[in-house]
Design a protein around this motif. Structure first.
Motif, PDB file in Angstrom:
ATOM      1  N   ILE A  24       0.867  -1.180   0.000  1.00  0.00           N
ATOM      2  CA  ILE A  24       0.000   0.000   0.000  1.00  0.00           C
ATOM      3  C   ILE A  24       0.899   1.225   0.000  1.00  0.00           C
ATOM      4  O   ILE A  24       1.839   1.312   0.799  1.00  0.00           O
ATOM      5  CB  ILE A  24      -0.929   0.006   1.228  1.00  0.00           C
ATOM      6  N   GLY A  26       1.260   5.132   0.609  1.00  0.00           N
ATOM      7  CA  GLY A  26       0.676   6.330   1.202  1.00  0.00           C
ATOM      8  C   GLY A  26       0.145   6.101   2.594  1.00  0.00           C
ATOM      9  O   GLY A  26      -0.769   5.304   2.797  1.00  0.00           O
ATOM     10  N   THR A  30      -6.519   7.194   3.658  1.00  0.00           N
ATOM     11  CA  THR A  30      -6.839   6.113   2.726  1.00  0.00           C
ATOM     12  C   THR A  30      -5.945   4.905   2.952  1.00  0.00           C
ATOM     13  O   THR A  30      -6.420   3.772   3.088  1.00  0.00           O
ATOM     14  CB  THR A  30      -6.681   6.608   1.283  1.00  0.00           C
ATOM     15  N   GLY A  31      -4.628   5.137   2.988  1.00  0.00           N
ATOM     16  CA  GLY A  31      -3.691   4.034   3.134  1.00  0.00           C
ATOM     17  C   GLY A  31      -3.873   3.274   4.430  1.00  0.00           C
ATOM     18  O   GLY A  31      -3.811   2.034   4.451  1.00  0.00           O
ATOM     19  N   ALA A  35      -4.948  -0.612   4.651  1.00  0.00           N
ATOM     20  CA  ALA A  35      -4.021  -1.527   5.328  1.00  0.00           C
ATOM     21  C   ALA A  35      -4.752  -2.354   6.373  1.00  0.00           C
ATOM     22  O   ALA A  35      -4.582  -3.585   6.458  1.00  0.00           O
ATOM     23  CB  ALA A  35      -2.880  -0.736   5.956  1.00  0.00           C
ATOM     24  N   LEU A  47       3.023  -1.290   4.171  1.00  0.00           N
ATOM     25  CA  LEU A  47       2.644   0.069   3.807  1.00  0.00           C
ATOM     26  C   LEU A  47       3.911   0.885   3.587  1.00  0.00           C
ATOM     27  O   LEU A  47       4.794   0.913   4.452  1.00  0.00           O
ATOM     28  CB  LEU A  47       1.768   0.693   4.893  1.00  0.00           C
ATOM     29  N   GLU A  49       5.705   4.640   2.630  1.00  0.00           N
ATOM     30  CA  GLU A  49       5.477   6.083   2.723  1.00  0.00           C
ATOM     31  C   GLU A  49       6.792   6.805   2.435  1.00  0.00           C
ATOM     32  O   GLU A  49       7.830   6.474   3.014  1.00  0.00           O
ATOM     33  CB  GLU A  49       4.964   6.449   4.117  1.00  0.00           C
ATOM     34  N   VAL A  91      -2.833   2.275  -4.226  1.00  0.00           N
ATOM     35  CA  VAL A  91      -2.246   3.613  -4.156  1.00  0.00           C
ATOM     36  C   VAL A  91      -3.265   4.620  -3.631  1.00  0.00           C
ATOM     37  O   VAL A  91      -4.476   4.467  -3.803  1.00  0.00           O
ATOM     38  CB  VAL A  91      -1.713   4.063  -5.530  1.00  0.00           C
ATOM     39  N   SER A  92      -2.762   5.666  -3.010  1.00  0.00           N
ATOM     40  CA  SER A  92      -3.620   6.731  -2.502  1.00  0.00           C
ATOM     41  C   SER A  92      -4.105   7.592  -3.658  1.00  0.00           C
ATOM     42  O   SER A  92      -3.469   7.643  -4.720  1.00  0.00           O
ATOM     43  CB  SER A  92      -2.863   7.594  -1.492  1.00  0.00           C
ATOM     44  N   GLU A 115      -8.251   2.594  -3.645  1.00  0.00           N
ATOM     45  CA  GLU A 115      -8.918   2.235  -2.391  1.00  0.00           C
ATOM     46  C   GLU A 115     -10.360   1.815  -2.606  1.00  0.00           C
ATOM     47  O   GLU A 115     -10.855   0.870  -1.989  1.00  0.00           O
ATOM     48  CB  GLU A 115      -8.884   3.420  -1.424  1.00  0.00           C
TER      49      GLU A 115
END
Length: 478
Positions: A24, A26, A30-31, A35, A47, A49, A91-92, A115
Protein backbone atom coordinates in the motif's frame (compact mmCIF):
# COMPACT_ATOMS: atom_id res chain seq x y z
CA UNK A 1 -16.32 7.77 -23.59
CA UNK A 2 -13.27 9.77 -24.66
CA UNK A 3 -10.22 8.19 -26.27
CA UNK A 4 -8.07 9.59 -23.46
CA UNK A 5 -10.19 7.74 -20.91
CA UNK A 6 -9.96 4.49 -22.85
CA UNK A 7 -6.18 4.77 -22.54
CA UNK A 8 -6.28 4.93 -18.74
CA UNK A 9 -5.22 1.59 -17.20
CA UNK A 10 -8.10 -0.52 -15.88
CA UNK A 11 -7.16 -3.10 -13.26
CA UNK A 12 -8.37 -6.70 -13.56
CA UNK A 13 -11.71 -7.28 -11.83
CA UNK A 14 -10.73 -10.63 -10.32
CA UNK A 15 -10.44 -10.64 -6.50
CA UNK A 16 -7.02 -10.89 -4.90
CA UNK A 17 -5.99 -14.47 -4.15
CA UNK A 18 -6.52 -15.33 -0.48
CA UNK A 19 -3.44 -14.61 1.60
CA UNK A 20 -1.56 -12.89 -1.23
CA UNK A 21 0.85 -10.10 -0.20
CA UNK A 22 -0.20 -6.51 -0.88
CA UNK A 23 1.77 -3.26 -0.81
CA UNK A 24 0.00 0.00 0.00
CA UNK A 25 1.46 3.35 -1.03
CA UNK A 26 0.68 6.33 1.20
CA UNK A 27 0.32 6.66 4.97
CA UNK A 28 -2.73 8.89 4.90
CA UNK A 29 -6.32 8.22 5.84
CA UNK A 30 -6.84 6.11 2.73
CA UNK A 31 -3.69 4.03 3.13
CA UNK A 32 -4.29 3.34 6.80
CA UNK A 33 -7.90 2.28 6.16
CA UNK A 34 -6.90 -0.07 3.31
CA UNK A 35 -4.02 -1.53 5.33
CA UNK A 36 -6.29 -2.43 8.21
CA UNK A 37 -8.99 -3.81 5.93
CA UNK A 38 -6.66 -6.06 3.93
CA UNK A 39 -4.80 -7.15 7.07
CA UNK A 40 -8.13 -8.20 8.63
CA UNK A 41 -8.83 -10.23 5.49
CA UNK A 42 -5.62 -12.22 5.98
CA UNK A 43 -3.33 -10.47 3.48
CA UNK A 44 0.29 -9.81 4.46
CA UNK A 45 0.45 -6.02 4.13
CA UNK A 46 3.38 -3.64 3.79
CA UNK A 47 2.64 0.07 3.81
CA UNK A 48 5.18 2.34 2.05
CA UNK A 49 5.48 6.08 2.72
CA UNK A 50 7.95 8.52 1.16
CA UNK A 51 7.90 10.88 4.16
CA UNK A 52 9.58 10.18 7.48
CA UNK A 53 8.44 12.85 9.90
CA UNK A 54 7.11 12.73 13.44
CA UNK A 55 3.49 12.46 12.30
CA UNK A 56 4.32 9.49 10.05
CA UNK A 57 6.31 7.77 12.82
CA UNK A 58 3.38 7.97 15.24
CA UNK A 59 0.99 6.49 12.66
CA UNK A 60 3.53 3.80 11.72
CA UNK A 61 4.00 2.75 15.34
CA UNK A 62 0.23 2.30 15.75
CA UNK A 63 -0.02 0.12 12.65
CA UNK A 64 3.06 -1.91 13.53
CA UNK A 65 1.52 -2.68 16.91
CA UNK A 66 -1.37 -4.25 14.99
CA UNK A 67 1.00 -6.45 12.98
CA UNK A 68 1.09 -4.29 9.82
CA UNK A 69 4.54 -3.65 8.35
CA UNK A 70 5.38 0.01 7.61
CA UNK A 71 8.43 1.36 5.79
CA UNK A 72 9.04 5.12 5.95
CA UNK A 73 11.24 7.22 3.67
CA UNK A 74 10.64 4.87 0.73
CA UNK A 75 10.17 6.35 -2.77
CA UNK A 76 7.45 5.20 -5.16
CA UNK A 77 9.45 2.84 -7.38
CA UNK A 78 9.11 -0.72 -8.55
CA UNK A 79 12.49 -1.53 -7.00
CA UNK A 80 11.34 -0.31 -3.57
CA UNK A 81 8.56 -2.92 -3.32
CA UNK A 82 9.12 -5.61 -0.70
CA UNK A 83 10.24 -9.13 -1.57
CA UNK A 84 8.57 -11.39 -2.40
CA UNK A 85 6.88 -9.08 -4.86
CA UNK A 86 3.28 -8.25 -3.89
CA UNK A 87 0.36 -9.50 -5.97
CA UNK A 88 -1.15 -6.02 -5.85
CA UNK A 89 -0.30 -2.43 -5.02
CA UNK A 90 -2.99 -0.09 -3.66
CA UNK A 91 -2.25 3.61 -4.16
CA UNK A 92 -3.62 6.73 -2.50
CA UNK A 93 -5.77 9.11 -4.59
CA UNK A 94 -3.00 11.70 -4.55
CA UNK A 95 -0.79 9.58 -6.80
CA UNK A 96 -1.27 9.95 -10.54
CA UNK A 97 -2.90 6.85 -12.01
CA UNK A 98 -0.51 7.05 -14.98
CA UNK A 99 2.60 7.52 -12.81
CA UNK A 100 5.62 5.99 -14.64
CA UNK A 101 6.43 3.71 -11.72
CA UNK A 102 2.88 2.40 -11.62
CA UNK A 103 3.22 1.64 -15.32
CA UNK A 104 6.41 -0.33 -14.54
CA UNK A 105 4.53 -2.27 -11.88
CA UNK A 106 1.73 -3.15 -14.28
CA UNK A 107 4.29 -4.27 -16.86
CA UNK A 108 5.82 -6.52 -14.18
CA UNK A 109 2.47 -8.24 -13.68
CA UNK A 110 1.49 -6.45 -10.47
CA UNK A 111 -2.16 -5.39 -10.18
CA UNK A 112 -2.52 -1.70 -9.28
CA UNK A 113 -5.73 -0.80 -7.43
CA UNK A 114 -7.43 2.21 -5.88
CA UNK A 115 -8.92 2.24 -2.39
CA UNK A 116 -12.50 2.28 -3.62
CA UNK A 117 -12.08 -0.96 -5.54
CA UNK A 118 -10.83 -2.70 -2.39
CA UNK A 119 -13.64 -1.21 -0.27
CA UNK A 120 -16.38 -2.03 -2.79
CA UNK A 121 -15.28 -5.65 -3.02
CA UNK A 122 -15.23 -5.93 0.77
CA UNK A 123 -18.72 -4.45 1.28
CA UNK A 124 -20.30 -7.04 -1.01
CA UNK A 125 -24.06 -6.70 -1.23
CA UNK A 126 -24.32 -3.39 0.67
CA UNK A 127 -25.58 -0.84 -1.91
CA UNK A 128 -23.64 2.37 -2.46
CA UNK A 129 -24.85 5.89 -3.13
CA UNK A 130 -21.91 7.28 -5.11
CA UNK A 131 -21.88 11.08 -5.21
CA UNK A 132 -19.54 13.10 -7.41
CA UNK A 133 -19.31 16.54 -9.00
CA UNK A 134 -16.96 19.49 -9.14
CA UNK A 135 -18.95 21.42 -6.54
CA UNK A 136 -21.86 20.48 -4.31
CA UNK A 137 -20.90 16.86 -3.69
CA UNK A 138 -19.97 17.37 -0.04
CA UNK A 139 -23.25 19.11 0.77
CA UNK A 140 -25.27 16.46 -1.09
CA UNK A 141 -23.33 13.67 0.65
CA UNK A 142 -24.10 15.13 4.08
CA UNK A 143 -27.73 15.70 3.11
CA UNK A 144 -28.21 12.13 1.86
CA UNK A 145 -26.59 10.72 4.98
CA UNK A 146 -28.83 12.90 7.16
CA UNK A 147 -32.04 12.05 5.29
CA UNK A 148 -31.46 8.31 5.27
CA UNK A 149 -30.37 8.27 8.91
CA UNK A 150 -33.38 10.32 10.00
CA UNK A 151 -35.51 7.90 7.98
CA UNK A 152 -34.36 5.03 10.18
CA UNK A 153 -31.72 3.57 7.84
CA UNK A 154 -28.11 2.73 8.66
CA UNK A 155 -26.27 4.89 6.12
CA UNK A 156 -22.71 5.79 7.15
CA UNK A 157 -20.99 8.64 5.35
CA UNK A 158 -17.52 7.95 3.97
CA UNK A 159 -15.12 8.33 1.07
CA UNK A 160 -13.71 11.72 0.12
CA UNK A 161 -15.35 13.13 3.26
CA UNK A 162 -15.61 11.65 6.74
CA UNK A 163 -13.83 8.34 7.26
CA UNK A 164 -12.43 6.19 4.47
CA UNK A 165 -14.67 3.71 2.70
CA UNK A 166 -12.17 0.97 3.57
CA UNK A 167 -12.55 1.76 7.26
CA UNK A 168 -16.34 1.49 7.02
CA UNK A 169 -15.94 -1.82 5.19
CA UNK A 170 -13.66 -3.15 7.93
CA UNK A 171 -16.09 -2.11 10.65
CA UNK A 172 -18.88 -3.98 8.85
CA UNK A 173 -16.75 -7.10 8.47
CA UNK A 174 -15.87 -7.00 12.18
CA UNK A 175 -19.54 -6.78 13.06
CA UNK A 176 -19.22 -3.39 14.76
CA UNK A 177 -22.77 -2.08 15.01
CA UNK A 178 -25.61 -2.78 12.61
CA UNK A 179 -24.84 -3.78 9.04
CA UNK A 180 -25.36 -0.69 6.86
CA UNK A 181 -28.44 -0.48 4.67
CA UNK A 182 -26.53 1.93 2.42
CA UNK A 183 -23.07 3.43 2.14
CA UNK A 184 -23.17 7.13 1.29
CA UNK A 185 -19.87 7.72 -0.50
CA UNK A 186 -18.46 11.02 -1.74
CA UNK A 187 -16.17 10.30 -4.69
CA UNK A 188 -13.53 12.60 -6.16
CA UNK A 189 -12.34 12.33 -9.75
CA UNK A 190 -9.06 10.88 -8.44
CA UNK A 191 -10.92 8.09 -6.63
CA UNK A 192 -13.16 7.29 -9.60
CA UNK A 193 -10.20 7.25 -11.98
CA UNK A 194 -8.44 4.70 -9.76
CA UNK A 195 -11.52 2.48 -9.37
CA UNK A 196 -13.20 2.22 -12.78
CA UNK A 197 -15.20 -0.85 -11.70
CA UNK A 198 -17.29 1.14 -9.21
CA UNK A 199 -20.99 0.52 -9.89
CA UNK A 200 -23.12 2.24 -7.24
CA UNK A 201 -26.78 1.37 -6.83
CA UNK A 202 -27.45 5.11 -7.05
CA UNK A 203 -25.10 7.57 -8.74
CA UNK A 204 -25.39 11.33 -8.25
CA UNK A 205 -23.65 13.97 -10.39
CA UNK A 206 -23.96 17.48 -8.96
CA UNK A 207 -22.00 19.83 -11.27
CA UNK A 208 -19.19 19.92 -13.82
CA UNK A 209 -16.80 22.85 -14.23
CA UNK A 210 -13.05 22.81 -14.98
CA UNK A 211 -11.04 21.53 -12.01
CA UNK A 212 -7.97 19.36 -11.38
CA UNK A 213 -6.84 19.95 -14.96
CA UNK A 214 -3.23 19.91 -13.77
CA UNK A 215 -3.88 16.20 -13.10
CA UNK A 216 -6.42 15.21 -15.76
CA UNK A 217 -5.15 17.39 -18.60
CA UNK A 218 -8.39 18.32 -20.36
CA UNK A 219 -11.97 19.07 -19.42
CA UNK A 220 -13.13 16.23 -21.68
CA UNK A 221 -10.98 13.75 -19.79
CA UNK A 222 -12.14 15.09 -16.41
CA UNK A 223 -15.78 14.86 -17.53
CA UNK A 224 -15.34 11.34 -18.89
CA UNK A 225 -13.95 10.09 -15.56
CA UNK A 226 -16.98 11.35 -13.66
CA UNK A 227 -19.39 10.17 -16.32
CA UNK A 228 -18.07 6.63 -16.05
CA UNK A 229 -19.30 6.41 -12.45
CA UNK A 230 -22.82 7.42 -13.51
CA UNK A 231 -22.82 5.09 -16.50
CA UNK A 232 -22.02 2.22 -14.15
CA UNK A 233 -24.80 3.17 -11.71
CA UNK A 234 -28.16 1.36 -11.66
CA UNK A 235 -29.97 4.67 -10.99
CA UNK A 236 -28.54 7.96 -12.28
CA UNK A 237 -29.47 11.29 -10.68
CA UNK A 238 -28.21 14.42 -12.45
CA UNK A 239 -28.50 18.16 -11.92
CA UNK A 240 -30.45 19.64 -14.81
CA UNK A 241 -29.50 23.17 -13.73
CA UNK A 242 -25.80 22.61 -14.38
CA UNK A 243 -25.01 24.02 -17.85
CA UNK A 244 -22.49 21.33 -18.77
CA UNK A 245 -24.66 18.41 -17.68
CA UNK A 246 -27.79 19.92 -19.25
CA UNK A 247 -26.03 20.43 -22.59
CA UNK A 248 -25.46 16.66 -22.76
CA UNK A 249 -28.90 15.55 -21.61
CA UNK A 250 -29.62 13.86 -24.92
CA UNK A 251 -26.63 11.55 -24.56
CA UNK A 252 -28.14 9.62 -21.63
CA UNK A 253 -30.34 6.62 -22.33
CA UNK A 254 -31.77 6.77 -18.80
CA UNK A 255 -31.40 9.33 -16.01
CA UNK A 256 -33.40 11.06 -13.28
CA UNK A 257 -32.99 14.80 -13.59
CA UNK A 258 -33.76 17.50 -11.03
CA UNK A 259 -34.19 21.24 -11.47
CA UNK A 260 -34.81 24.07 -9.05
CA UNK A 261 -36.88 25.78 -11.79
CA UNK A 262 -40.36 25.15 -13.15
CA UNK A 263 -40.58 22.05 -15.29
CA UNK A 264 -41.56 24.02 -18.39
CA UNK A 265 -38.24 25.90 -18.44
CA UNK A 266 -36.28 22.76 -19.30
CA UNK A 267 -35.63 21.53 -22.85
CA UNK A 268 -37.97 18.74 -24.02
CA UNK A 269 -35.17 16.16 -23.94
CA UNK A 270 -34.84 16.63 -20.19
CA UNK A 271 -37.86 15.34 -18.26
CA UNK A 272 -37.23 15.98 -14.54
CA UNK A 273 -38.00 13.66 -11.67
CA UNK A 274 -38.19 16.61 -9.27
CA UNK A 275 -38.63 20.34 -9.81
CA UNK A 276 -39.80 23.47 -7.94
CA UNK A 277 -42.97 25.34 -8.80
CA UNK A 278 -45.29 27.61 -6.79
CA UNK A 279 -43.06 27.25 -3.74
CA UNK A 280 -43.36 23.46 -3.70
CA UNK A 281 -41.06 20.57 -4.51
CA UNK A 282 -42.94 18.79 -7.27
CA UNK A 283 -42.84 15.29 -8.71
CA UNK A 284 -44.89 13.49 -11.34
CA UNK A 285 -47.32 12.48 -8.61
CA UNK A 286 -47.85 16.11 -7.49
CA UNK A 287 -46.51 18.42 -4.74
CA UNK A 288 -44.26 16.73 -2.17
CA UNK A 289 -43.39 19.45 0.37
CA UNK A 290 -42.54 23.14 0.70
CA UNK A 291 -39.40 24.25 -1.15
CA UNK A 292 -38.18 26.23 1.88
CA UNK A 293 -37.70 23.04 3.93
CA UNK A 294 -33.90 23.42 3.78
CA UNK A 295 -32.66 26.52 5.58
CA UNK A 296 -29.44 27.03 3.59
CA UNK A 297 -28.86 30.10 1.40
CA UNK A 298 -28.48 30.06 -2.37
CA UNK A 299 -30.15 28.52 -5.42
CA UNK A 300 -27.39 25.91 -5.53
CA UNK A 301 -28.66 24.53 -2.22
CA UNK A 302 -32.12 24.09 -3.71
CA UNK A 303 -30.46 21.90 -6.32
CA UNK A 304 -28.55 20.03 -3.59
CA UNK A 305 -31.80 19.49 -1.67
CA UNK A 306 -33.53 18.05 -4.73
CA UNK A 307 -30.70 15.65 -5.55
CA UNK A 308 -30.65 14.38 -1.96
CA UNK A 309 -34.44 14.08 -2.00
CA UNK A 310 -34.31 12.04 -5.20
CA UNK A 311 -31.92 9.61 -3.46
CA UNK A 312 -34.14 9.40 -0.38
CA UNK A 313 -37.19 8.63 -2.52
CA UNK A 314 -35.25 5.86 -4.26
CA UNK A 315 -34.36 4.47 -0.82
CA UNK A 316 -38.05 4.30 0.08
CA UNK A 317 -38.52 7.36 2.31
CA UNK A 318 -41.85 9.17 2.31
CA UNK A 319 -42.03 12.90 1.46
CA UNK A 320 -43.19 13.86 4.98
CA UNK A 321 -40.18 12.10 6.50
CA UNK A 322 -37.84 13.81 4.03
CA UNK A 323 -39.31 17.25 4.76
CA UNK A 324 -38.96 16.82 8.52
CA UNK A 325 -35.36 15.70 8.13
CA UNK A 326 -34.52 18.64 5.85
CA UNK A 327 -35.91 21.09 8.39
CA UNK A 328 -33.59 19.60 11.01
CA UNK A 329 -30.45 19.58 8.86
CA UNK A 330 -27.63 21.35 10.78
CA UNK A 331 -25.57 22.32 7.74
CA UNK A 332 -22.13 21.25 6.52
CA UNK A 333 -18.88 22.28 8.21
CA UNK A 334 -16.65 24.44 5.98
CA UNK A 335 -19.44 25.09 3.44
CA UNK A 336 -21.00 28.50 4.09
CA UNK A 337 -20.78 27.63 7.76
CA UNK A 338 -21.99 30.59 9.83
CA UNK A 339 -19.56 30.85 12.75
CA UNK A 340 -20.73 33.88 14.71
CA UNK A 341 -22.05 37.41 14.53
CA UNK A 342 -19.77 40.09 15.91
CA UNK A 343 -20.76 43.74 16.07
CA UNK A 344 -23.56 43.12 13.59
CA UNK A 345 -21.18 41.42 11.12
CA UNK A 346 -21.67 37.72 10.27
CA UNK A 347 -18.63 35.48 9.77
CA UNK A 348 -18.76 32.55 7.33
CA UNK A 349 -16.38 29.63 6.84
CA UNK A 350 -16.41 28.42 3.24
CA UNK A 351 -13.03 26.67 3.29
CA UNK A 352 -14.50 23.92 1.07
CA UNK A 353 -14.46 26.41 -1.84
CA UNK A 354 -11.20 25.18 -3.37
CA UNK A 355 -11.75 26.57 -6.88
CA UNK A 356 -13.12 29.65 -8.61
CA UNK A 357 -16.55 28.18 -9.32
CA UNK A 358 -17.20 27.15 -5.73
CA UNK A 359 -16.10 30.56 -4.47
CA UNK A 360 -18.37 32.24 -7.02
CA UNK A 361 -21.33 30.20 -5.76
CA UNK A 362 -20.65 31.30 -2.18
CA UNK A 363 -20.56 34.97 -3.16
CA UNK A 364 -23.88 34.61 -4.99
CA UNK A 365 -25.49 32.93 -1.99
CA UNK A 366 -24.79 35.68 0.58
CA UNK A 367 -26.00 39.24 0.93
CA UNK A 368 -23.22 41.82 0.56
CA UNK A 369 -21.29 43.88 1.03
CA UNK A 370 -18.67 41.39 2.21
CA UNK A 371 -15.02 41.30 3.16
CA UNK A 372 -13.60 38.23 1.42
CA UNK A 373 -10.52 36.24 2.41
CA UNK A 374 -9.03 34.30 -0.50
CA UNK A 375 -5.78 32.49 -1.15
CA UNK A 376 -3.79 29.31 -0.81
CA UNK A 377 -2.47 27.12 -3.61
CA UNK A 378 -4.02 28.33 -6.87
CA UNK A 379 -5.60 26.00 -9.43
CA UNK A 380 -6.19 26.29 -13.13
CA UNK A 381 -9.63 27.48 -14.19
CA UNK A 382 -11.78 30.32 -15.47
CA UNK A 383 -11.84 33.10 -12.87
CA UNK A 384 -14.18 35.45 -14.77
CA UNK A 385 -17.37 34.56 -12.86
CA UNK A 386 -15.59 34.79 -9.51
CA UNK A 387 -14.14 38.20 -10.40
CA UNK A 388 -17.57 39.45 -11.44
CA UNK A 389 -19.04 38.44 -8.09
CA UNK A 390 -16.15 40.04 -6.20
CA UNK A 391 -16.80 43.31 -8.05
CA UNK A 392 -20.48 43.10 -7.05
CA UNK A 393 -20.24 41.75 -3.53
CA UNK A 394 -16.83 42.47 -1.98
CA UNK A 395 -16.23 45.80 -0.30
CA UNK A 396 -12.67 44.61 0.44
CA UNK A 397 -10.53 41.54 -0.26
CA UNK A 398 -7.78 40.06 1.91
CA UNK A 399 -5.32 37.80 0.05
CA UNK A 400 -3.00 35.37 1.79
CA UNK A 401 -0.76 32.38 1.14
CA UNK A 402 1.05 31.25 -2.00
CA UNK A 403 -1.51 32.71 -4.42
CA UNK A 404 -1.60 36.23 -3.01
CA UNK A 405 0.66 37.84 -5.61
CA UNK A 406 -1.03 36.10 -8.55
CA UNK A 407 -4.48 36.88 -7.15
CA UNK A 408 -3.62 40.53 -6.59
CA UNK A 409 -2.66 40.87 -10.26
CA UNK A 410 -5.76 38.91 -11.31
CA UNK A 411 -8.11 41.16 -9.33
CA UNK A 412 -6.53 44.37 -10.57
CA UNK A 413 -6.57 43.19 -14.18
CA UNK A 414 -10.17 42.03 -13.67
CA UNK A 415 -11.31 45.52 -12.67
CA UNK A 416 -11.72 45.05 -8.92
CA UNK A 417 -11.49 48.52 -7.44
CA UNK A 418 -12.01 47.99 -3.72
CA UNK A 419 -9.40 47.82 -0.96
CA UNK A 420 -7.02 44.93 -1.55
CA UNK A 421 -4.80 43.78 1.32
CA UNK A 422 -2.17 41.06 1.41
CA UNK A 423 -0.80 39.03 4.31
CA UNK A 424 1.03 35.79 4.94
CA UNK A 425 -1.74 33.75 6.53
CA UNK A 426 -5.02 33.67 8.41
CA UNK A 427 -3.42 34.64 11.73
CA UNK A 428 -2.91 38.08 10.21
CA UNK A 429 -5.84 37.92 7.81
CA UNK A 430 -8.66 37.46 10.33
CA UNK A 431 -7.99 40.59 12.44
CA UNK A 432 -7.29 42.52 9.25
CA UNK A 433 -10.65 41.41 7.82
CA UNK A 434 -12.38 42.41 11.07
CA UNK A 435 -10.91 45.91 10.84
CA UNK A 436 -11.84 46.26 7.17
CA UNK A 437 -15.39 45.00 7.77
CA UNK A 438 -15.99 47.72 10.37
CA UNK A 439 -14.42 50.43 8.22
CA UNK A 440 -16.30 49.41 5.05
CA UNK A 441 -19.69 48.82 6.63
CA UNK A 442 -19.71 45.18 5.51
CA UNK A 443 -22.56 42.83 6.44
CA UNK A 444 -20.29 39.81 6.58
CA UNK A 445 -16.79 38.35 6.38
CA UNK A 446 -16.36 35.32 4.14
CA UNK A 447 -13.46 32.88 3.98
CA UNK A 448 -13.88 31.45 0.49
CA UNK A 449 -10.33 30.73 -0.69
CA UNK A 450 -10.84 29.74 -4.37
CA UNK A 451 -7.68 27.69 -3.82
CA UNK A 452 -6.40 24.41 -2.52
CA UNK A 453 -5.03 24.50 1.03
CA UNK A 454 -1.80 22.58 0.62
CA UNK A 455 0.57 25.55 0.80
CA UNK A 456 -0.18 25.93 4.52
CA UNK A 457 -2.57 23.16 5.62
CA UNK A 458 -2.95 19.41 5.17
CA UNK A 459 -6.51 19.88 3.79
CA UNK A 460 -9.41 22.31 3.59
CA UNK A 461 -10.83 21.01 6.90
CA UNK A 462 -7.68 22.02 8.78
CA UNK A 463 -7.83 25.44 7.11
CA UNK A 464 -11.48 25.90 8.06
CA UNK A 465 -10.88 24.72 11.63
CA UNK A 466 -8.06 27.24 12.02
CA UNK A 467 -10.25 30.03 10.66
CA UNK A 468 -13.07 29.09 13.03
CA UNK A 469 -10.72 29.16 16.01
CA UNK A 470 -9.37 32.57 15.05
CA UNK A 471 -12.86 34.03 14.53
CA UNK A 472 -14.20 32.68 17.82
CA UNK A 473 -11.16 34.12 19.59
CA UNK A 474 -11.89 37.68 18.41
CA UNK A 475 -13.04 39.85 21.31
CA UNK A 476 -16.72 40.69 21.43
CA UNK A 477 -17.91 44.06 20.14
CA UNK A 478 -20.79 46.09 21.51
Amino acid sequence: MSDSLRAIPVPPSVPLPAGSPVAIVGLGRTGIGVARLLHSQGHPVTLLESRDGSEQRVAAASLQAEGIAVRLGVPLTLDALPEPRPAAVVVSPGIRWDHPELERMRAAGIVVLGEMTVAARATGAIPWVGITGTNGKTTVTHLVHHLLSQGGLQAPLCGNVGISAAEVAQQSLRGEGAIPDWLVVELSSYQIEQSPELAPAIGVWTTLTPDHLERHGTLDHYRAIKRRLLENAAVRILNGDDPDLRSRAGSWDAAEWITARPQAELPPVLRPRLWIEQGQVQGPEGPLFAADALAMPGDHNLQNMLMATAVALQAGLQPAVIEAALRGFPGVPHRLERIRERGGIAWFNDSKATNYDAAEVALKALHGPLVVLAGGEAKQGDASGWLEQLRRQASAVVLYGAAQEAFAALLREGGYGGPLERCQGLDEGVPLAASLASACGARGVLLSPACASFDQYRDFEARGDHFRQLVLALPAED
